[in-house]
Each structure stands twice: as C-alpha cells, then as structure tokens.
Scaffold this motif. Sequence first.
Motif, short mmCIF file in Angstrom:
data_model
loop_
_atom_site.label_atom_id
_atom_site.label_comp_id
_atom_site.label_asym_id
_atom_site.label_seq_id
_atom_site.Cartn_x
_atom_site.Cartn_y
_atom_site.Cartn_z
N ARG A 1 0.81 -1.20 0.00
CA ARG A 1 0.00 0.00 0.00
C ARG A 1 0.85 1.26 0.00
O ARG A 1 0.63 2.19 -0.75
N MET B 1 -0.02 2.51 -3.39
CA MET B 1 -1.43 2.84 -3.32
C MET B 1 -1.76 4.09 -2.53
O MET B 1 -2.91 4.52 -2.50
N GLU C 1 -1.76 8.14 -1.49
CA GLU C 1 -1.87 9.37 -2.26
C GLU C 1 -0.49 9.85 -2.63
O GLU C 1 0.33 10.14 -1.77
N MET D 1 0.87 15.61 -5.45
CA MET D 1 -0.30 16.18 -6.12
C MET D 1 0.03 16.80 -7.47
O MET D 1 -0.80 16.86 -8.34
N HIS D 2 1.27 17.26 -7.60
CA HIS D 2 1.65 17.90 -8.87
C HIS D 2 2.80 17.13 -9.50
O HIS D 2 3.77 16.79 -8.82
N LEU E 1 -6.72 -5.79 -2.08
CA LEU E 1 -6.32 -5.14 -0.84
C LEU E 1 -7.30 -4.04 -0.43
O LEU E 1 -7.63 -3.89 0.74
N ALA E 2 -7.77 -3.28 -1.44
CA ALA E 2 -8.61 -2.12 -1.12
C ALA E 2 -10.05 -2.53 -0.86
O ALA E 2 -10.77 -1.86 -0.11
N ARG E 3 -10.50 -3.60 -1.47
CA ARG E 3 -11.91 -4.00 -1.36
C ARG E 3 -12.04 -5.47 -1.00
O ARG E 3 -12.63 -6.25 -1.75
N SER F 1 -6.72 19.34 -5.36
CA SER F 1 -5.51 20.14 -5.17
C SER F 1 -4.63 19.62 -4.05
O SER F 1 -3.41 19.60 -4.16
N TYR F 2 -5.27 19.23 -2.94
CA TYR F 2 -4.48 18.91 -1.75
C TYR F 2 -4.61 17.45 -1.32
O TYR F 2 -4.02 17.07 -0.31
N GLY F 3 -5.35 16.66 -2.02
CA GLY F 3 -5.58 15.29 -1.59
C GLY F 3 -6.67 15.23 -0.54
O GLY F 3 -7.07 16.25 0.02
N ILE F 4 -7.14 14.05 -0.27
CA ILE F 4 -8.23 13.89 0.68
C ILE F 4 -7.74 14.11 2.10
O ILE F 4 -8.30 14.89 2.86
N ALA F 5 -6.66 13.44 2.46
CA ALA F 5 -6.12 13.59 3.81
C ALA F 5 -5.61 15.01 4.02
O ALA F 5 -5.66 15.53 5.13
N ARG G 1 -10.45 7.50 -6.43
CA ARG G 1 -9.66 7.11 -5.27
C ARG G 1 -10.55 6.66 -4.12
O ARG G 1 -10.32 5.63 -3.50
N ILE G 2 -11.55 7.46 -3.83
CA ILE G 2 -12.44 7.18 -2.70
C ILE G 2 -13.09 5.82 -2.86
O ILE G 2 -13.15 5.03 -1.93
N ALA G 3 -13.57 5.56 -4.06
CA ALA G 3 -14.34 4.33 -4.27
C ALA G 3 -13.44 3.10 -4.30
O ALA G 3 -13.80 2.06 -3.77
N MET H 1 -9.60 3.07 -4.06
CA MET H 1 -8.19 3.07 -3.69
C MET H 1 -7.93 3.38 -2.22
O MET H 1 -6.80 3.28 -1.77
N LEU H 2 -8.97 3.77 -1.49
CA LEU H 2 -8.74 4.09 -0.08
C LEU H 2 -8.59 2.81 0.73
O LEU H 2 -8.96 1.73 0.29
N GLU H 3 -8.07 2.99 1.94
CA GLU H 3 -7.95 1.84 2.83
C GLU H 3 -9.34 1.29 3.11
O GLU H 3 -10.20 1.98 3.62
#
Lengths: 208, 208
Positions: free
Chosen positions: A113, A117, A119, A122-123, A179-181, B32-36, B113-115, B117-119
């Motif tokens: 992960r 996996m 984040e 960002m750029h 892993l994610a689901r 722009s900044y990611g979820i976290a 990502r949310i759907a 790729m998240l933990e």
Amino acid sequence: MVAHRATGVVPRLKSAARREDILNHASRLFLSYGIAGTSTRMIANAVGISQPSLYAHFATKEALTNALSARAFASLEDLIAKIRSADIPAATRLEAMIRGYIRFALDQGAAYRIAFMLEGPMHEDEAFNPDILPGMQAFAGFRDGLALLQQEGHLREGSTDHLAQSLWASTHGLCALLLARPDFPWGEIEAMIDFHVEIILAAYQNKA
Amino acid sequence: MVAHRATGVVPRLKSAARREDILNHASRLFLSYGIAGTSTRMIANAVGISQPSLYAHFATKEALTNALSARAFASLEDLIAKIRSADIPAATRLEAMIRGYIRFALDQGAAYRIAFMLEGPMHEDEAFNPDILPGMQAFAGFRDGLALLQQEGHLREGSTDHLAQSLWASTHGLCALLLARPDFPWGEIEAMIDFHVEIILAAYQNKA
DNA sequence: CTACTAACCTATCAGTGATAGGATGACGCA
DNA sequence: TGCGTCATCCTATCACTGATAGGTTAGTAG
C-alpha cells in the motif's frame, strides 16, 4: 499495552536495534488498524517508549512508513532476483514472477500500500520521493527480467518499457483491488487469481 | 479564502443547495491537496460557513467523501449505460467502455480514489459499506455490458464474473498506478494507455 | 570519579475531526 | 401584525493527532 513502561522493563537499545523494533511493531499495527488508523502513540506504546522518542529514528510518520515499505521491498527485489536466476524453465519464469508478485502484495499488504497505493504527490513536477525508490528498484528488476525473457523469445514483441508497465498494471490491478476492497464479493479468491494469471500469461507471453 | 465570511455575504441556503455547494468545493480541494490533506475547516472556509455546519449535511468527513464518490459514480454509471445502448458496432463497444472507464478515472481522480483506492475495511467480516454502493453499481453495469457482449460473441468464453473482475483489474491497474504515481517515468501517457488498451482488447475480446 | 554522549523523558504546540448548546432568521398561522 | 417553530448557522470546546523544545538519565571512555 502499557506493560513495558509501567514496569520500566524496557531496556535501552542501540539505535539500529530500536529502529528495527519500531518497524516490527508498526508493521503489525498497520496491518490491524491501517496506516491512518495507527497513531504514533500507539506505535510508541507497543514498543514501550514515549511517542517523541520515535522521532529520534524517523523524521516524520511518513518517513517511518517509507522505511517500512523500503524494508519490505528489499525482500521483493530479492524474490524477483531469485526467480530470475532460478533453475526453472524460461517458459514458466514469467508465471513464477507474476505469482510471486501477487503473493508478495497480499502478504505484505501494508508495505505494498505504502509504495503503490497511497496518495502520491499532487503535482507532477514535484520532487521524486527517494524513499519510494525500493519499490521502483523492485520494478526495475521486474523489467529487466522481462527484457531477458523477451530476448529468449518468451515474451511478445514490442517496447519492453510499455510491456513492463502494462504487465505491471494488469498484475497490480488485481492486488490493489483485493487489498482495497476485501469486502467485494470476489467469490473464491484463489480461483480468481488463477484465472487472472492465466489471462495475463496468454496476453503477454509469446506462444510461438 | 475568507471573503464570504468576512463580508457576511454568504446567504443561507436550502439544505440541498448547500450540500451541493459543499461537495463542489470539497471536490476541488481534494484534487488540489488530496483527501487527507484537505481539512474540514478548509472546506468550510471555502464554502463560507463554519466548520461544524458541515456536520448538518454529513455525519463524518468520510460520509462527505463517500457522497462525493457517489455523485461521481452516478455519472460513470450513466456513461457506461450510454455506451451500452449507443449506436456503435458491438465490436468496438468493449474498447469504448474501457476507454470511457479510464478517462473517467483520470478525470475524476478524487472520486475514483475514494471508491476503489482508499484503505478498505480491515477485516473481511466487516459490514459492507453502503456508501460505496454507487461504485459497485457502476461495476454491475460494466459486468452486464460484458455479459451482453459475450452473448453476441464479442467476448471470449468463460465465467462472466471472472472475466468482468479480471478485465476490471487490468483496467483499474493502469488507472490506479497513474493516479498514485504520477511521478513515475511513464513516458508518453497517452501512448501507454493506447498500448495497454490494445493488449486488453486482444486478451479479452473474441477475435473469431 | 568525571565528562561526554546517546537514549529517553515530560510538557507542550498547532491543527484535526467531532460535539454541545446557544443565536438568528425565515416562514406559517393567529 | 405578532407569535411560534424550526432549520440554519454560530462560538466554544472536546479528545486526539503529528511534531517540537528542552531537561534527565544511564552507560562508557578517559
């Protein structure tokens, strides 16, 4: 959980040993509670030291997770190198590499992960994170193994880079989703892995 | 950033409108900044309301991200349904679906990502999260589209479930890696996508 | 026995997601 | 017109997070 500190039993350790100690506990906690769900205090408590003491070994929590990932990927690199030089028929070497990769990803879920996996930056123009390098090195070994197979005529023709990235993507896709689901109705997971590996082999291997 | 609140210009909005407002700002900030990296205070400030006011619309930050994902996946479901019923040759429908999927994932990176790729839940026996359902519904539409193609003889034979999951994995793999590791030396990304799509088509399509 | 250093601590910081409870404004009804 | 009602929105605060500052202690070299 506070056993160590309460009894003052935790011995002082040389830096390197303590560092390994921290990584071992962190690895276990990450597996149970996830990376975001594991606080630095939880790790410190498990180790038996104070939370700020972690920062003598790792500059940030991210550095800790990266170190964990690096350690795990060193073993993946070993695995791939071992398969590359193993005394197995070239025809089945690709399958061994793919299955080894999948097994590693599922076994070392936390490390996997972290490397592939989380984040990312960002750029696109952001500095390349050197802590991620072990994952990249493992991939390079993977790519080189493919190049060799291609020379031997066991991999379909085409740009080795494209082939490596595409094969990587196909294999990573299954690992990442599993892993994610884990709650997705996958059916029998081993059967699913076999099915996917078979399709991948048919797609990338040279059947000549 | 504080423009609204400072001038007291923010009008009271009906709940539904405010909710959309929040989702729109959150979506932009996540990109722009990611979820976290996006705090509830940042979102509230962008909207022009206080941080606790968010909780009148979403029970938790996770619920907010899930709602965002749901909204985006509704449009993916539309996209897939549109392709399924579109007036294009069955032979190219698979490619259209795959390319549509990839385009969606890259465009709606935060939602994707949310759907997927998240933990995820840490233990397999955990309750299935209903907020993830939109992503699952989109996948169901994808699966049904494949079943139809298979009936028409444009998809290779075999368990439709296995084929759908495997094809999903292969496609997801590229999306996930491109999103998670934009700093990887991919070369020309569009060329990479073309290459991967071509291999996938050759692997899953029925060439009879 | 002393001086140094690495290991480790307590106390504290700003920022996080989330909650409690009060203020305010619009809208229906007398 | 005036009065309630209720959704909207606020301030104040919570426990917890990752991280820092600065002091204490234990082992070790001279």
